[in-house]
Motif scaffolding. Structure first.
Motif, PDB file in Angstrom:
ATOM      1  N   GLY A   1       0.816  -1.206   0.000  1.00  0.00           N
ATOM      2  CA  GLY A   1       0.000   0.000   0.000  1.00  0.00           C
ATOM      3  C   GLY A   1       0.850   1.256   0.000  1.00  0.00           C
ATOM      4  O   GLY A   1       0.550   2.224  -0.717  1.00  0.00           O
ATOM      5  N   GLU A   2       1.930   1.253   0.782  1.00  0.00           N
ATOM      6  CA  GLU A   2       2.836   2.403   0.809  1.00  0.00           C
ATOM      7  C   GLU A   2       3.532   2.581  -0.530  1.00  0.00           C
ATOM      8  O   GLU A   2       3.719   3.705  -1.009  1.00  0.00           O
ATOM      9  CB  GLU A   2       3.872   2.223   1.908  1.00  0.00           C
ATOM     10  CG  GLU A   2       3.349   2.409   3.316  1.00  0.00           C
ATOM     11  CD  GLU A   2       4.463   2.293   4.327  1.00  0.00           C
ATOM     12  OE1 GLU A   2       4.998   3.339   4.739  1.00  0.00           O
ATOM     13  OE2 GLU A   2       4.808   1.155   4.697  1.00  0.00           O
TER      14      GLU A   2
ATOM     15  N   ARG B   1       1.795   6.711  -6.946  1.00  0.00           N
ATOM     16  CA  ARG B   1       0.727   7.642  -7.323  1.00  0.00           C
ATOM     17  C   ARG B   1       1.219   9.082  -7.377  1.00  0.00           C
ATOM     18  O   ARG B   1       0.577   9.944  -7.983  1.00  0.00           O
ATOM     19  CB  ARG B   1      -0.437   7.541  -6.338  1.00  0.00           C
ATOM     20  CG  ARG B   1      -1.280   6.288  -6.505  1.00  0.00           C
ATOM     21  CD  ARG B   1      -2.567   6.379  -5.686  1.00  0.00           C
ATOM     22  NE  ARG B   1      -3.327   5.133  -5.788  1.00  0.00           N
ATOM     23  CZ  ARG B   1      -3.258   4.139  -4.900  1.00  0.00           C
ATOM     24  NH1 ARG B   1      -2.473   4.277  -3.832  1.00  0.00           N
ATOM     25  NH2 ARG B   1      -3.959   3.048  -5.064  1.00  0.00           N
ATOM     26  N   LYS B   2       2.369   9.377  -6.772  1.00  0.00           N
ATOM     27  CA  LYS B   2       2.911  10.740  -6.810  1.00  0.00           C
ATOM     28  C   LYS B   2       3.308  11.141  -8.222  1.00  0.00           C
ATOM     29  O   LYS B   2       3.394  12.327  -8.537  1.00  0.00           O
ATOM     30  CB  LYS B   2       4.130  10.846  -5.882  1.00  0.00           C
ATOM     31  CG  LYS B   2       3.791  10.729  -4.407  1.00  0.00           C
ATOM     32  CD  LYS B   2       5.040  10.598  -3.547  1.00  0.00           C
ATOM     33  CE  LYS B   2       5.977  11.766  -3.708  1.00  0.00           C
ATOM     34  NZ  LYS B   2       7.163  11.651  -2.810  1.00  0.00           N
ATOM     35  N   ASP B   3       3.582  10.174  -9.079  1.00  0.00           N
ATOM     36  CA  ASP B   3       3.944  10.449 -10.470  1.00  0.00           C
ATOM     37  C   ASP B   3       2.868   9.841 -11.360  1.00  0.00           C
ATOM     38  O   ASP B   3       2.806   8.628 -11.551  1.00  0.00           O
ATOM     39  CB  ASP B   3       5.313   9.837 -10.800  1.00  0.00           C
ATOM     40  CG  ASP B   3       5.857  10.286 -12.147  1.00  0.00           C
ATOM     41  OD1 ASP B   3       5.093  10.215 -13.135  1.00  0.00           O
ATOM     42  OD2 ASP B   3       7.020  10.694 -12.219  1.00  0.00           O
ATOM     43  N   VAL B   4       1.991  10.705 -11.890  1.00  0.00           N
ATOM     44  CA  VAL B   4       0.833  10.221 -12.645  1.00  0.00           C
ATOM     45  C   VAL B   4       1.264   9.400 -13.860  1.00  0.00           C
ATOM     46  O   VAL B   4       0.665   8.364 -14.170  1.00  0.00           O
ATOM     47  CB  VAL B   4      -0.042  11.415 -13.088  1.00  0.00           C
ATOM     48  CG1 VAL B   4      -1.184  10.928 -13.962  1.00  0.00           C
ATOM     49  CG2 VAL B   4      -0.587  12.148 -11.864  1.00  0.00           C
ATOM     50  N   ALA B   5       2.319   9.847 -14.544  1.00  0.00           N
ATOM     51  CA  ALA B   5       2.756   9.141 -15.745  1.00  0.00           C
ATOM     52  C   ALA B   5       3.252   7.732 -15.398  1.00  0.00           C
ATOM     53  O   ALA B   5       2.938   6.760 -16.104  1.00  0.00           O
ATOM     54  CB  ALA B   5       3.867   9.926 -16.450  1.00  0.00           C
TER      55      ALA B   5
ATOM     56  N   VAL C   1       1.090  -3.232  -8.673  1.00  0.00           N
ATOM     57  CA  VAL C   1       2.420  -3.278  -8.066  1.00  0.00           C
ATOM     58  C   VAL C   1       2.768  -4.693  -7.654  1.00  0.00           C
ATOM     59  O   VAL C   1       3.875  -5.188  -7.901  1.00  0.00           O
ATOM     60  CB  VAL C   1       2.473  -2.328  -6.847  1.00  0.00           C
ATOM     61  CG1 VAL C   1       3.713  -2.595  -5.996  1.00  0.00           C
ATOM     62  CG2 VAL C   1       2.444  -0.874  -7.303  1.00  0.00           C
ATOM     63  N   ALA C   2       1.817  -5.404  -7.033  1.00  0.00           N
ATOM     64  CA  ALA C   2       2.056  -6.774  -6.591  1.00  0.00           C
ATOM     65  C   ALA C   2       2.288  -7.716  -7.770  1.00  0.00           C
ATOM     66  O   ALA C   2       3.148  -8.603  -7.708  1.00  0.00           O
ATOM     67  CB  ALA C   2       0.878  -7.260  -5.747  1.00  0.00           C
ATOM     68  N   LEU C   3       1.563  -7.523  -8.855  1.00  0.00           N
ATOM     69  CA  LEU C   3       1.700  -8.399 -10.014  1.00  0.00           C
ATOM     70  C   LEU C   3       3.022  -8.193 -10.741  1.00  0.00           C
ATOM     71  O   LEU C   3       3.650  -9.151 -11.200  1.00  0.00           O
ATOM     72  CB  LEU C   3       0.531  -8.172 -10.985  1.00  0.00           C
ATOM     73  CG  LEU C   3      -0.828  -8.714 -10.544  1.00  0.00           C
ATOM     74  CD1 LEU C   3      -1.913  -8.251 -11.506  1.00  0.00           C
ATOM     75  CD2 LEU C   3      -0.804 -10.239 -10.471  1.00  0.00           C
ATOM     76  N   LEU C   4       3.452  -6.953 -10.848  1.00  0.00           N
ATOM     77  CA  LEU C   4       4.684  -6.670 -11.586  1.00  0.00           C
ATOM     78  C   LEU C   4       5.920  -7.156 -10.833  1.00  0.00           C
ATOM     79  O   LEU C   4       6.883  -7.624 -11.442  1.00  0.00           O
ATOM     80  CB  LEU C   4       4.814  -5.172 -11.854  1.00  0.00           C
ATOM     81  CG  LEU C   4       3.989  -4.616 -13.007  1.00  0.00           C
ATOM     82  CD1 LEU C   4       4.167  -3.107 -13.085  1.00  0.00           C
ATOM     83  CD2 LEU C   4       4.385  -5.256 -14.331  1.00  0.00           C
TER      84      LEU C   4
END
Length: 396
Positions: free
Chosen positions: A160-161, A167-171, A198-201
């Motif tokens: 989650g963190e 999320r701070k970088d939209v791109a 994030v978990a999948l990658l």
């Protein structure tokens, strides 16, 4: 190796020199307590590496870093900050290779320097380093990557963190979702939540993605002649193909590394395209209209090619030899390797899987396969069939 260490802490200077001497007797360490002393040494002696504190008593450390780049552009430049001051980082960006936050011990700096003292390409290292470091603005390590690594070093860090940081970088966030859905397209359920993506990658792949997007979008000087979206598509497909080959051979523990290496295998193209003379555009046009391999034209023009430049940059950014070596070898993989031959897998995915004809100049297949790939016919047939089953096997 000759190292210049600059800091106003006499204790840090002496501890570092002692640790360097104990670890590597061949390293020569020069010490300076002020920026003025450092400049006098630089005017007198060539150095391979400069490590400097940013809080110097007589000079802004960022200004010293800039002077180092002007006086000795081939020198690797590392800064030590007392705390992460944004104005320092912003001012030094483009002149720095690495930035570390104090406190840190001398043994840590030994490991950092060891990671830069590469055994590969030793005869070309000077030319490669001079080209990369001599650019008007060197590709800097993306701030988001540095924050991500620091977060992952915490034992209590959760997905989650990590997602909140992305999320701070939209791109980058958009690219993470796009990549997760592409990698896991076999699923009937699209990935719509960033935490799940994030978990999948996987974290290694996520780091590589942040590096790629940071390099192609974060520089003031834009790469000349490169279709960056096409390069991204090619790199992503090569990454997915290389991961498929690792999984096919039962190397699931290497799958994330294989994807990450594939994603960054052509990062040297972006660096070469930052050539302020704009000469890389015409070089790309020559490669597109002829059968001359791109790497050959790069060697003729710059004395280095994008595989060497890319591996050098990644090494400056602190990535390990196991990551950098396949990047350097992906045009000419070695005949043998210990364990899974990642360089060969990367070469095949690049030549036959990375977008086919649509990849254009980026796909190695237009110049044929390296003979070492054919040394094991059974494995080659197995790999080729695996990539073809995915439906992305291109013709060249």
């Amino acid at each position: 190796m000759r190292i210049l260490m600059v800091d106003d802490s006499e204790i840090l200077l002496q501890e570092t020199r002692r640790a360097f001497w104990q670890a590597h007797r061949s390293w020569e360490v020069l010490l300076a307590a002020t920026g003025d002393d450092a400049l006098k040494i630089l005017a007198r002696d060539p150095v391979d590496l400069v490590i400097t504190g940013l809080g110097l008593p007589d000079m802004d450390g960022a200004d010293l870093i800039h002077r180092v780049r002007e006086m000795q552009p081939a020198a690797v430049r590392i800064a030590l900050a007392d705390h992460p001051m944004a104005e320092w980082i912003e001012k030094a960006e483009g002149d720095l290779h690495r930035l570390f936050i104090k406190p840190l011990d001398a043994e840590f700096l030994v490991k950092v320097v060891e990671s830069l003292d590469a055994e590969d390409d030793s005869e070309r290292q000077g030319a490669i380093g001079a080209f990369v470091s001599g650019l008007s603005k060197i590709p800097s390590l993306p701030t988001l990557y540095t924050e991500l690594v620091a977060l992952l070093e915490r034992e209590d860090a959760g997905m989650g963190e990590v997602a909140r940081l992305i999320r701070k970088d939209v791109a980058v966030a958009a690219q993470v979702l796009r990549s997760a859905n592409s990698v896991h397209s076999a699923s009937n359920r699209p990935v719509s939540e960033l935490g799940q993506a994030v978990a999948l990658l996987g974290m290694d792949s996520l780091r590589a993605l942040v590096l790629f997007r940071g390099l192609v979008s974060g520089s003031e000087a834009k790469p000349q002649g490169l279709d960056l979206e096409k390069l991204w598509l090619h790199s992503f497909e090569v990454a997915a193909g290389t991961r498929q080959l690792a999984a096919l051979e039962g190397e699931t523990r290497l799958a994330d590394l294989a994807f990450s290496v594939g994603l960054l295998h052509d990062i040297g193209l972006v660096v070469l395209a930052l050539d302020p003379s704009n000469g890389y555009r015409s070089l790309l046009e020559r490669a597109q209209s002829s059968r001359m391999p791109l790497a050959v034209l790069e060697q003729e023009t710059y004395g280095v090619d994008h595989t060497q430049v890319g591996a050098h940059l990644l090494r400056l950014w602190g990535l390990p030899p196991a990551f950098c070596r396949p990047v350097r070898e992906h045009h000419a993989p070695p005949a043998t390797a210990e364990g899974f031959p990642l360089s060969q897998a990367l070469h095949l995915a690049d030549a036959r899987h990375g977008g086919g004809r649509s990849a254009g100049i980026f796909a190695d297949g237009r110049w044929g396969l390296h003979p070492h790939l054919l040394a094991d016919p059974a494995r080659f047939a197995r790999w080729k069939a695996c990539l073809a089953m995915d439906g992305a096997l291109g013709t060249s």
